[in-house]
Structure formats: structure tokens, C-alpha cells
Design a protein around this motif. Sequence first.
Motif, mmCIF file in Angstrom:
data_model
loop_
_atom_site.group_PDB
_atom_site.id
_atom_site.type_symbol
_atom_site.label_atom_id
_atom_site.label_comp_id
_atom_site.label_asym_id
_atom_site.label_seq_id
_atom_site.Cartn_x
_atom_site.Cartn_y
_atom_site.Cartn_z
ATOM 1 N N SER A 458 0.829 -1.206 0.000
ATOM 2 C CA SER A 458 0.000 0.000 0.000
ATOM 3 C C SER A 458 0.863 1.255 0.000
ATOM 4 O O SER A 458 0.575 2.216 -0.718
ATOM 5 C CB SER A 458 -0.925 -0.015 1.223
ATOM 6 N N LYS A 463 -0.223 5.194 -0.871
ATOM 7 C CA LYS A 463 -1.320 5.349 0.091
ATOM 8 C C LYS A 463 -0.762 5.618 1.479
ATOM 9 O O LYS A 463 0.214 4.996 1.908
ATOM 10 C CB LYS A 463 -2.192 4.091 0.123
ATOM 11 N N ALA A 467 -5.529 5.741 4.618
ATOM 12 C CA ALA A 467 -6.059 5.096 3.415
ATOM 13 C C ALA A 467 -5.824 3.593 3.466
ATOM 14 O O ALA A 467 -6.690 2.793 3.068
ATOM 15 C CB ALA A 467 -5.416 5.698 2.169
ATOM 16 N N THR A 468 -4.669 3.185 3.958
ATOM 17 C CA THR A 468 -4.393 1.750 4.114
ATOM 18 C C THR A 468 -5.361 1.110 5.103
ATOM 19 O O THR A 468 -5.860 0.005 4.886
ATOM 20 C CB THR A 468 -2.950 1.546 4.592
ATOM 21 N N ARG A 470 -8.401 2.150 5.848
ATOM 22 C CA ARG A 470 -9.762 2.135 5.309
ATOM 23 C C ARG A 470 -9.932 1.136 4.173
ATOM 24 O O ARG A 470 -10.950 0.440 4.109
ATOM 25 C CB ARG A 470 -10.129 3.543 4.825
ATOM 26 N N ARG A 471 -8.955 1.014 3.295
ATOM 27 C CA ARG A 471 -9.137 0.234 2.080
ATOM 28 C C ARG A 471 -8.602 -1.188 2.165
ATOM 29 O O ARG A 471 -8.958 -2.029 1.344
ATOM 30 C CB ARG A 471 -8.476 0.966 0.906
ATOM 31 N N ILE A 472 -7.732 -1.474 3.145
ATOM 32 C CA ILE A 472 -7.143 -2.816 3.248
ATOM 33 C C ILE A 472 -7.498 -3.477 4.571
ATOM 34 O O ILE A 472 -8.069 -4.570 4.608
ATOM 35 C CB ILE A 472 -5.609 -2.753 3.075
ATOM 36 N N PRO A 475 -11.687 -3.879 5.563
ATOM 37 C CA PRO A 475 -12.419 -4.954 4.861
ATOM 38 C C PRO A 475 -12.002 -6.356 5.295
ATOM 39 O O PRO A 475 -12.842 -7.245 5.440
ATOM 40 C CB PRO A 475 -12.085 -4.698 3.387
#
Length: 551
Positions: A458, A463, A467-468, A470-472, A475
Motif C-alpha cells: 500500500s 497510500k 487510506a491503508t 480504510r481500504r485494506i 475490509p
Amino acid sequence: MTLFPFVSNRPARTAPRLLSVLGWSIAAVCLLPMIAVAIAALTGGTDTLSHLLGSVLARYAGNTVLLVLLVSAGTFAVGVGAAWLVTMTRFPGVRLFEIALVLPLAFPAYVLAYAYTHILDHPGIVQTTLRAMMGWGPRDYWFPEIRSLGGAAAMLVLVLYPYVYLLARASFLQQSGSTFMAARALGSRPIVAFWRVNLPLARPAIAAGVLLAVMETIADFGTVAYFGVQTFATGIYTSWFSLADRAGAAQLALCLLSFALLLAMLERAQRGRAKYHDPSRGQKHHPPLDLAGWQAAGAAALCGLPVLFGAVVPVIALFNLGLGSEQDLLSQRYLGFVRNSLTLAATAAVLTLGAAILLGYYQRTRPGRASATATYAARLGYAVPGGVIAVGLLVPFAAFDNALDAWMRATFDISTGLLITGSIWLLVFAYMVRFLAAALGAYEGGQALVHANMDAASRSLGKGPFATLRRIHLPILTPSLLTALLIVFVDVMKELPATLIMRPFNFDTLAVQAYRLASDERLDGAAVPSLVIVAVGLLPVVLICRQVGRR
């Protein structure tokens, strides 16, 4: 040298700095009640302390210590015995018992106290049947008193032994069968081999489970208050409300806080020293012992009794009481109790989960002494009883509200009243301090699934940390986050002492309603909110049971 240093460097520097600020802010909120209790107790004067020493302190300390000893012995015997039987032996129904033994974890101890008082008290079905069958009068026989310290210990053992059972069972499953078979080859009987081989290897896990049960014991208020057992938990409530003695409540809270922190340090030291290495671990599973005849029947009975008395009998008793009550769950009054409980539980669960994510991610992205210290400070709240947290938050914020109100009166002739004290948000913060450790444990358990290479990938794609996250991370961690959310939600639904002390005026919950009705000896009415609390508490227990079944 880059032409735009602020564009390339600022995100990389700002995000970790912001994580550090947020992480230490959460840790400071968790430490605030403990610091406030210590200051209020040490500045409360010696008159109150002298009175406590000469009147009730010895009784509070003796009852608390005796209760801890009884619960420790009971949870150890029931939890370890059941874990060994379902793990090391095979008998009819073992697969059912290994899951059913977790069910009492859904019950608050005070709910069991209400159920068994209805069953075992003088007008209860057991003593009434005995008098009818034997022709006895009220004074013609002896019967154990349920409203006693022994009765409170029994209720706590029935709901807390699953802590020991789950950890002991996990430890037994991880042990290799080579050492046990070597002991058997040397002529040891199965019970001797268990005592000399399996039990010492599982000692760290068992000690951790017993200490968890002990921490819940010293934090319990509903059971001991209903049974009339004077402990530090009941003394804090009595000093705060009945006697209006804030200094006495703070000094009692400091005594209980010292005891709880001592237990937390012992658990951490015990965990740090315990290092067991088994080179054959995982190479060969433990061979289960096949039981038959009276041995199989005895094993089934020993595993069935905790489930029977910890879950089945209380549900039947409460359901029977609820049918004869005049409580209407669909009335506006009860819908208000349900709404208040759900509002507090949902708000506290979301806030606590958010704090756990920030604190856990801070420790992951900035490993070191600072992040480890902040995380450890945040975990201390689980070792602090709800009554201590309530006193620790009310003392400083009440002083702030009073000072602000006095200043506004003197300056603008306006009364601000109590802006923070007695608000829902202060109560929610108390819940966050109390249960943040549970959310952190669930979050960190799932975080092991996120490999460090994902973070590196990331960053290589430009990122930043948030951001890491939230997006990795989020989830991937969704199942663990939902589990943490549910655990905190149910813990808040069951929490009684902090809610009793800190709730806003005319803002009652299901737990408060059950306690109030039971205190008025209206057990039939208390059964209805108690059943709702148990039904909600079954949700995380079902998740735990599914994990146990899969493993």
C-alpha cells in the motif's frame, strides 16, 4: 531537493503524528478515572478513612477476599474438569457438551441470583415441596441460605467458569499427545498423567482464565447487593448514594482499584514468565480415552450439571416467573427501557470499537515503547470495576460543572447547571473505559490476518496510513470487528453498577429495571427484563459456540 517538499512529506509525517495523538488521548481517557479516584481519596481527609477502618473496611475486605477465593476454586474445578473431559475423553454427547458448556456465559450473575432465589428461598418451590412431603414446619429443618456469601459465590461460579473452560480447552487441544503417552507408558494412570503432565502445561492459560473470573467477581455489584453481602462494590454504592459520602466512596474505590490493579499485574507477570516449549507439539494429537458404562455416564453428568444449573434451570425459572407477572414488554414504559438500553449499548459499542481500531492501528504502525504503554494503559479499564470508573469520572466532571456554573453566575448571572455530569455521553465514556480491552482483544486477533507485506504494498502505491486502514485493513477485519462490536454491545447491556451510579435522571435501562424490581422483592417482574438481557447475551455466545464447533 524536491521543489514541493510539503506535498511529498506532509502526509507521511502528519498521519503518524495524528495517530500518536489519538492513541495517547484514548489512553488518557482510560487513565482519568483511576487518577481521579486516587486524588479524591488522598485529599478526602483522614476522618472518613478512620471511620472506615474502625467500622466496615475489614468486613468489606474479608468478604471480597473470601468471595474471590471461593470463585477461584469453583471456576478452576468446573472449568478445568469440563475442559479435560470434552477434550481428552470420548463419551455419548461429548460434541454437544463442548458447545453447551459455553452457554452460561450469556447470563449476568445477578439474573441467576433472581432465578435461584425464587427456587431455593423459603417460599420457593424446593422448600415448599419439602415441607409438604415431610410435614415439616418452618423451623423443623435446616436448609442452605441462598442469600449469603456462599450463594453469591455459587452464582458467580456458574456464569464465570466458561472463561476457564475456553482457555483450558484451547490449551489442551494444542498439546501434543507424546508427553501424555510417555507418562502412560511409565505406568501412570490417566488421571495421574493429566495431573502431572497436561495440567502443568496448561497452567498459563488456566491462570489467565481464573484471573479473568476474579476480575469479574470483584466488579460484580448486582449479585452481592441482592444477597446482602457487603463487599467493596456495595460499599462504594452505599457511600455514594445512601450516605452521600463522596470521600468515603472514593477511598473505598481506591482500595478496590488497588486490588484490581494488583491482580492485573500478577496476570501480566505470570504471562510474561510462563514459557513452555514442546518440540513435539502439533506432530501428534492427544489420543482420546473412550469411556463406557458408569464412566461415560459420570462424565456426561459432570459436563451436564454446569449447563443444567447455569443455563437451563434459570431460563425455566425466569420464564415461569415472567408468565405470572404483570410486566408488558410492549407497553410504552418497557419500550422506553429497551430503547434506552439499545441506545446506550449501540453508542458505546461504536465508540469503543472506533477507539480500539485507532489504538490497535497506532501500535501496528508505530511499534515501540510509547505505543505499547498507551495500549497497556487502555487495557487497564477491564480490570477496574464499573463502580470505580463511575466515581472516577463523576468526581472531576462534577467539580468542573460546579466551577463553570459558579463562574457563569458570577459573570453573566446565568446558571449552566450540570452540563456533563449526569449526561448520556459521560456514561458512554465510562462504558468505553470499562470494555475497551475486550474490543482491543478481538481487533488484534483479526489483525494477525493482515500480513505486513500488504502495508508495504500500500505504501509503495502511494497510500497513507489512514487510506491503508480504510481500504485494506477494515475490509479484511470485518468479521473480527463485528465480533468486537457485538461483545461490547452485550457487555453494556449487562453492566449494572456504572449505569446505576451515572445514568441521567429518569433514564432507566433493562438492567436497572430488573435490579429495582428485584430489590423490591418483585421477582416476577424482574424476570421479564432479565430474560431480554439473557436473550441479547446469547448472540456473542452463539458466535463463540460456532468457533468452538469449527475447531
